[in-house]
Design a protein around this motif. Structure first.
Motif, PDB file in Angstrom:
ATOM      1  N   ALA A   1      18.325  61.483  26.045  1.00 16.58           N
ATOM      2  CA  ALA A   1      19.634  60.941  25.668  1.00 16.58           C
ATOM      3  C   ALA A   1      20.109  61.544  24.357  1.00 16.58           C
ATOM      4  CB  ALA A   1      19.558  59.422  25.565  1.00 16.58           C
TER       5      ALA A   1
ATOM      6  N   LEU B   1      23.394  63.846  24.539  1.00 15.18           N
ATOM      7  CA  LEU B   1      24.629  63.325  23.948  1.00 15.18           C
ATOM      8  C   LEU B   1      25.086  64.209  22.799  1.00 15.18           C
ATOM      9  CD1 LEU B   1      24.297  59.449  24.047  1.00 15.18           C
ATOM     10  CD2 LEU B   1      25.643  60.964  25.465  1.00 15.18           C
TER      11      LEU B   1
ATOM     12  N   LEU C   1      28.296  60.140  18.769  1.00 13.48           N
ATOM     13  CA  LEU C   1      27.442  60.229  19.961  1.00 13.48           C
ATOM     14  C   LEU C   1      25.976  60.263  19.551  1.00 13.48           C
ATOM     15  CD1 LEU C   1      29.258  62.752  22.316  1.00 13.48           C
ATOM     16  CD2 LEU C   1      28.828  60.345  22.712  1.00 13.48           C
TER      17      LEU C   1
ATOM     18  N   ALA D   1      22.944  57.766  20.569  1.00 12.75           N
ATOM     19  CA  ALA D   1      21.706  58.285  21.150  1.00 12.75           C
ATOM     20  C   ALA D   1      20.503  57.891  20.296  1.00 12.75           C
ATOM     21  CB  ALA D   1      21.796  59.792  21.280  1.00 12.75           C
TER      22      ALA D   1
END
Lengths: 401, 245
Positions: free
Chosen positions: A34, A38, A281, A285
């Motif tokens: 992730a 991201l 982002l 994450a």
């Protein structure tokens, strides 16, 4: 005990509870993937924006009239355009391209197409606006001087009108006049909502004669000699324009009657915005990695607590504290390293797909960071309870429930 | 007589503080010589398990000295203690304490691994030890697939694989049926017949009857210490034909 021996012990420990080991690894995998993905998406969108802006040409400024059409003293004229190409007053200017544009329907045979922007300009515009010719040729200064009706079409126009046939040499009708197609523009990435390929470019004189008339110019594209001289060009252009426009007109409006757009300024703003977006982002994450980390912590605590009795047995059989600690540390490390590496692999695979219209671009430091954090979490929270258990007296560890 | 395998002097162990203080051991002195087979008996709460844990270097006494093969255990650091548990003592628990999901042979190999012995040699010795307890054919089985008696024999194999001077067994037959008990006791008899020193905790008279010496604990004190047979003779229960190994 040798290192491979300890690793073998750890592997045996992990394989003793395969489901739990797999779930722990999955937690780390998702966290790491992730973060990397991201950040890559944020980075990719930033890169896409800057690519588009760079496609506009970063060493140009565009002069736009803020006046409402007409041909008053404040409108842009070819005379002004000519004045900007002054080596004495504007030494940093490489080229000046006056631009008129309008929307017009082009017809070829029985097909027709509404062109978003039918541009009339001088030959220098192709280089200045970073619009290369894909096939055929552009028009020449002579074409422009003679007002020849030749046109260079954008990709979209060619696709709409000719449907696969070679357009060069064909004649199309625009605004009631025949234009000969001499070239096709190379494909260009779009800069937003407008299709950059839905365009046609013809000599300024011909367009004014046929379509727009001899009124004000739509804009003037000024190319600097160097990307670093854009600011200088901007002030030179402003000085010249201020001189040319009458004082009366200036007094009547509070603002300057023209606007100078600079692609590199736009780029800077956009890059900043994209940077903020990436940070956002990344933060989301990072939270997911943290949650994954808590998952690892939990499993490690449970594993070690559950195996305190086993630690007691091992100690009773003569395992020194160091060996027990090493075994549990290696187990924790293996879990987090394998999970982390799988996470990196998942992120690499995922980054080859478009996500929400953005092509992710992996940031190498995010890989290192995500991997490092997950391993550190595994080591710390695997090592802490293990070292606590290893310090226990064997009898206390054996009695532990 | 040679240096005793085990010698404790005035061993005390207390739990809790103030009014709630419990004297699990209230001054136990005991000397065990090489080749002896000692049964420690006592009711629950008499301190026999506490004594055993201290003898096995799993626990430390509140007061008193413990000499194991002439070395004061109280003076040892963690590393040396681990070494002593590994080399000098074989411990058999009432609850077997095999490590689950590890095959019988892997369990028996464990002390050898901690002793730093190479895998090939380890495997050979572990299989030999399993052969001694009569479980060579169950080497690959995990503890969950063995009966209680078999598990305890694996635990005995694990205790004797490092060839320790002293074998300690804390109610080794407490969780076993009479047949398994007989199996395990037969193994002890054979081991003692080959010269191994054994200290065993039990509350079963028939187990104690096979030992050469009987020590009875009451409230943390030795109240009876009788020799049942000579130290240099095979134990009462050992059958004439000695088992190889």
């Amino acid at each position: 005990m040798s290192v491979p021996e300890v690793v073998r012990f750890a592997l045996r420990g992990l394989s003793a509870n395969k489901l739990r080991s797999a779930l722990t690894m999955l937690g780390i995998l998702i966290g790491v993937a992730a973060v990397i993905l991201l950040v890559a998406v944020g980075n990719g969108s930033a890169k896409a924006i800057s690519d588009r802006i760079e496609a506009l040409g970063t060493n140009t400024v565009t002069v736009l009239s803020t006046g409402r059409g007409g041909s008053g003293a404040t409108s842009l004229t070819t005379g002004m355009a000519a004045a900007l190409a002054d080596p004495a007053l504007a030494p940093d200017v490489r080229s000046v391209s006056p631009v008129v544009s309008s929307s017009v329907t082009i017809t070829y045979g029985r097909s027709d197409h509404e062109v978003g922007s039918f541009v009339g300009t001088t030959p220098g515009w192709f280089a200045a606006s970073n619009t290369p010719i894909g096939a055929g040729s552009g028009f020449t200064a002579d074409d422009e001087a003679q007002g020849r009706r030749v046109v260079v079409l954008g990709r979209t126009v060619v696709d709409e009108l000719f449907a696969g046939a070679d357009p060069i040499g064909k004649q199309v009708t625009a605004g009631g006049a025949l234009f000969t197609v001499v070239g096709v523009l190379g494909p260009k990435s779009s800069t937003g909502f407008q299709d950059a390929n839905d365009t046609a470019v013809a000599p300024l004189s011909a367009v004014r004669q046929v379509l727009t008339g001899y009124g004000a110019l739509t804009s003037i594209l000024v190319e600097a000699k160097d990307a670093g001289r854009v600011d200088a060009v901007e002030s030179e252009v402003a000085t010249i324009l201020d001189q040319r426009m009458s004082g009366a007109a200036r007094a009547s409006s509070a603002t300057t009657p023209y606007r100078i757009q600079n692609a590199s300024q736009l780029l800077e703003t956009q890059t900043e915005t994209a940077g903020t977006f990436t940070t956002l982002l990344g933060a989301v994450a990072a939270i997911s990695l943290l949650v994954g980390g808590i998952g690892i912590t939990n499993i490690m605590l449970v594993t070690v607590t559950e195996r305190t009795r086993e630690i007691g047995i091992r100690k009773a059989l003569g395992a020194p504290r160091r060996v027990i600690l090493t075994q549990f540390l290696v187990e924790a490390t293996l879990l987090s390293v394998i999970g982390g590496v799988l996470g990196v692999a998942a992120a690499l695979i995922g980054s080859s797909f478009e996500i929400a219209g953005v092509r992710p671009v992996i940031v190498p430091s995010s890989v290192g960071l995500a991997l490092g954090v997950s391993i550190a979490i595994g080591l710390f929270f695997g090592g802490l309870p293990a070292s606590r258990a290893a310090r226990l007296r064997p009898i206390d560890a054996l009695r532990y429930e | 007589m040679s240096r005793p395998v085990l010698e404790v002097r005035d061993l005390r162990k207390t739990y809790g503080q103030g009014e709630a203080t419990v004297h699990a051991l209230a001054g136990v002195s005991l000397t065990v010589h090489r080749g002896d087979y000692v049964a420690v008996m006592g009711s629950s709460g008499s301190g026999k398990s506490t004594l055993m844990n201290i003898l096995g270097a799993l626990d430390v006494p509140t007061h008193g000295t413990y000499l194991l093969d002439g070395v004061d255990v109280g003076e040892l650091a963690d590393r040396q203690l681990a070494l002593a548990r590994n080399r000098l003592i074989g411990f058999v628990f009432q609850a077997f304490n095999l490590i689950p999901r590890m095959s019988a042979v892997a369990n028996v190999e464990l002390p050898l691994a901690y002793a730093g012995i190479k895998p090939g040699e380890r495997r050979r010795r572990a299989l030999a030890a399993l052969d001694v307890v009569g479980l060579a054919d169950r080497a690959r089985h995990e503890p969950s697939r063995l009966s209680g008696g078999q598990q305890q024999r694996v635990a005995v194999a694990r205790a004797l694989v490092t060839e320790p001077a002293l074998l300690l067994a804390d109610e080794p037959t407490g969780n076993l049926d009479s047949r398994s008990t007989a199996d395990v006791l037969a193994v002890f008899d054979r081991l003692n017949a080959t010269g191994r020193t054994i200290v065993i905790i039990t509350h079963e008279d028939e187990v104690a009857a096979r030992a050469k010496r009987l020590v009875r604990l009451v409230d943390g004190r030795v109240v009876q210490d009788t020799r049942q047979s000579a130290i240099h003779r095979p134990p009462a229960g050992a059958f004439a034909g000695r088992h190889a190994g």
